[in-house]
Write a protein that holds these residues in place. Structure first.
Motif, PDB file in Angstrom:
ATOM      1  N   ILE A   1     129.053-119.108  90.597  1.00  0.00           N
ATOM      2  CA  ILE A   1     129.261-118.778  92.230  1.00  0.00           C
ATOM      3  C   ILE A   1     127.993-117.583  92.674  1.00  0.00           C
ATOM      4  N   GLU A   2     128.175-116.458  91.743  1.00  0.00           N
ATOM      5  CA  GLU A   2     127.433-115.339  92.115  1.00  0.00           C
ATOM      6  C   GLU A   2     125.775-115.822  91.927  1.00  0.00           C
ATOM      7  N   SER A   3     125.587-116.566  90.831  1.00  0.00           N
ATOM      8  CA  SER A   3     124.115-116.859  90.735  1.00  0.00           C
ATOM      9  C   SER A   3     123.636-118.000  91.545  1.00  0.00           C
ATOM     10  N   LEU A   4     124.611-118.837  92.427  1.00  0.00           N
ATOM     11  CA  LEU A   4     124.186-119.996  93.075  1.00  0.00           C
ATOM     12  C   LEU A   4     124.140-119.068  94.795  1.00  0.00           C
ATOM     13  N   VAL A   5     125.053-118.229  95.193  1.00  0.00           N
ATOM     14  CA  VAL A   5     125.063-117.836  96.225  1.00  0.00           C
ATOM     15  C   VAL A   5     124.515-116.335  96.468  1.00  0.00           C
ATOM     16  N   ARG A   6     123.229-116.575  97.010  1.00  0.00           N
ATOM     17  CA  ARG A   6     122.582-115.021  96.849  1.00  0.00           C
ATOM     18  C   ARG A   6     123.198-114.063  98.113  1.00  0.00           C
ATOM     19  N   ASP A   7     123.589-114.499  99.202  1.00  0.00           N
ATOM     20  CA  ASP A   7     123.506-113.912 100.518  1.00  0.00           C
ATOM     21  C   ASP A   7     124.833-113.890 100.867  1.00  0.00           C
TER      22      ASP A   7
ATOM     23  N   PRO B   1     129.501-116.845 102.152  1.00  0.00           N
ATOM     24  CA  PRO B   1     128.162-117.026 102.349  1.00  0.00           C
ATOM     25  C   PRO B   1     127.575-116.994 103.374  1.00  0.00           C
ATOM     26  N   ALA B   2     126.465-116.275 103.510  1.00  0.00           N
ATOM     27  CA  ALA B   2     125.469-116.201 104.658  1.00  0.00           C
ATOM     28  C   ALA B   2     125.028-117.502 105.060  1.00  0.00           C
ATOM     29  N   ALA B   3     124.963-118.450 104.338  1.00  0.00           N
ATOM     30  CA  ALA B   3     124.436-119.683 104.768  1.00  0.00           C
ATOM     31  C   ALA B   3     125.246-120.476 105.333  1.00  0.00           C
ATOM     32  N   PHE B   4     126.607-120.315 105.606  1.00  0.00           N
ATOM     33  CA  PHE B   4     127.708-120.826 106.395  1.00  0.00           C
ATOM     34  C   PHE B   4     127.560-120.474 107.792  1.00  0.00           C
ATOM     35  N   ILE B   5     126.798-119.318 108.088  1.00  0.00           N
ATOM     36  CA  ILE B   5     126.977-118.717 109.491  1.00  0.00           C
ATOM     37  C   ILE B   5     125.477-119.030 110.194  1.00  0.00           C
ATOM     38  N   GLU B   6     125.731-119.251 111.549  1.00  0.00           N
ATOM     39  CA  GLU B   6     124.429-119.170 112.538  1.00  0.00           C
ATOM     40  C   GLU B   6     124.917-118.195 113.586  1.00  0.00           C
ATOM     41  N   ASP B   7     123.701-117.913 114.413  1.00  0.00           N
ATOM     42  CA  ASP B   7     123.860-116.822 115.435  1.00  0.00           C
ATOM     43  C   ASP B   7     125.182-117.381 116.254  1.00  0.00           C
ATOM     44  N   ASP B   8     125.320-118.561 116.485  1.00  0.00           N
ATOM     45  CA  ASP B   8     126.400-118.866 117.452  1.00  0.00           C
ATOM     46  C   ASP B   8     127.556-119.336 117.116  1.00  0.00           C
TER      47      ASP B   8
ATOM     48  N   ILE C   1     134.050-126.315  95.496  1.00  0.00           N
ATOM     49  CA  ILE C   1     133.323-126.542  96.740  1.00  0.00           C
ATOM     50  C   ILE C   1     132.235-125.805  96.887  1.00  0.00           C
ATOM     51  N   LEU C   2     132.277-124.403  96.607  1.00  0.00           N
ATOM     52  CA  LEU C   2     131.189-123.644  96.836  1.00  0.00           C
ATOM     53  C   LEU C   2     130.056-123.941  95.802  1.00  0.00           C
TER      54      LEU C   2
ATOM     55  N   ALA D   1     135.831-117.849 102.448  1.00  0.00           N
ATOM     56  CA  ALA D   1     135.919-116.446 101.998  1.00  0.00           C
ATOM     57  C   ALA D   1     136.478-116.165 100.455  1.00  0.00           C
ATOM     58  N   VAL D   2     135.433-115.124 100.048  1.00  0.00           N
ATOM     59  CA  VAL D   2     135.723-114.968  98.605  1.00  0.00           C
ATOM     60  C   VAL D   2     135.908-113.346  98.688  1.00  0.00           C
TER      61      VAL D   2
END
Length: 121
Positions: free
Chosen positions: A8-14, A55-62, A85-86, A43-44
């Motif tokens: 997971i650490e290698s796949l999810v960078r941010d 993961p930052a990729a899950f989040i948008e500004d709104d 899932i991740l 959340a991990v």
């Protein structure tokens, strides 16, 4: 660190801390924690303090990436663990193309949810 955590650490960078998400969205951190509790968000615990991070990729500004919560529900209903899932969301799939999370961010949620449903059968 387990093999799954390493993958997971290698796949999810941010990653983003829950208080940072609440600040970005203008909501209380308890609301973000409730989203995690309600399985709308994964959340991990990571880092030296074992703090909850998303993961930052899950989040948008709104808010959340469109179709993410529904995709998570489909996969959880299929008895996939958060780690599985991740791994699935962040693994490249040439037939998409890209990863499922990338496809969700590009508003291609229907195809991602269809594949999640097929995996859950």
């Amino acid at each position: 660190m387990s093999e799954t955590e390493t993958k997971i650490e290698s796949l999810v960078r941010d990653w983003v801390y829950l208080p940072d998400i609440s600040e970005r969205w203008g909501v209380l951190v308890t609301e973000v924690r409730q989203m995690v509790k309600d399985h709308q968000l994964i959340a991990v615990r990571r880092g030296p303090n074992r703090s909850l991070q998303v993961p930052a990729a899950f989040i948008e500004d709104d808010g959340l990436v469109k179709h993410l919560a529904g995709t998570l529900t489909v996969l959880r209903d299929g008895r996939f663990s958060d780690e599985e899932i991740l791994e699935w969301l962040f693994t490249e799939d040439p037939s998409l193309p890209g990863s499922p999370i990338q496809a969700l961010r590009e508003n291609r949620g229907t195809e991602v949810k269809r594949r999640a449903q097929a995996m859950s059968l």
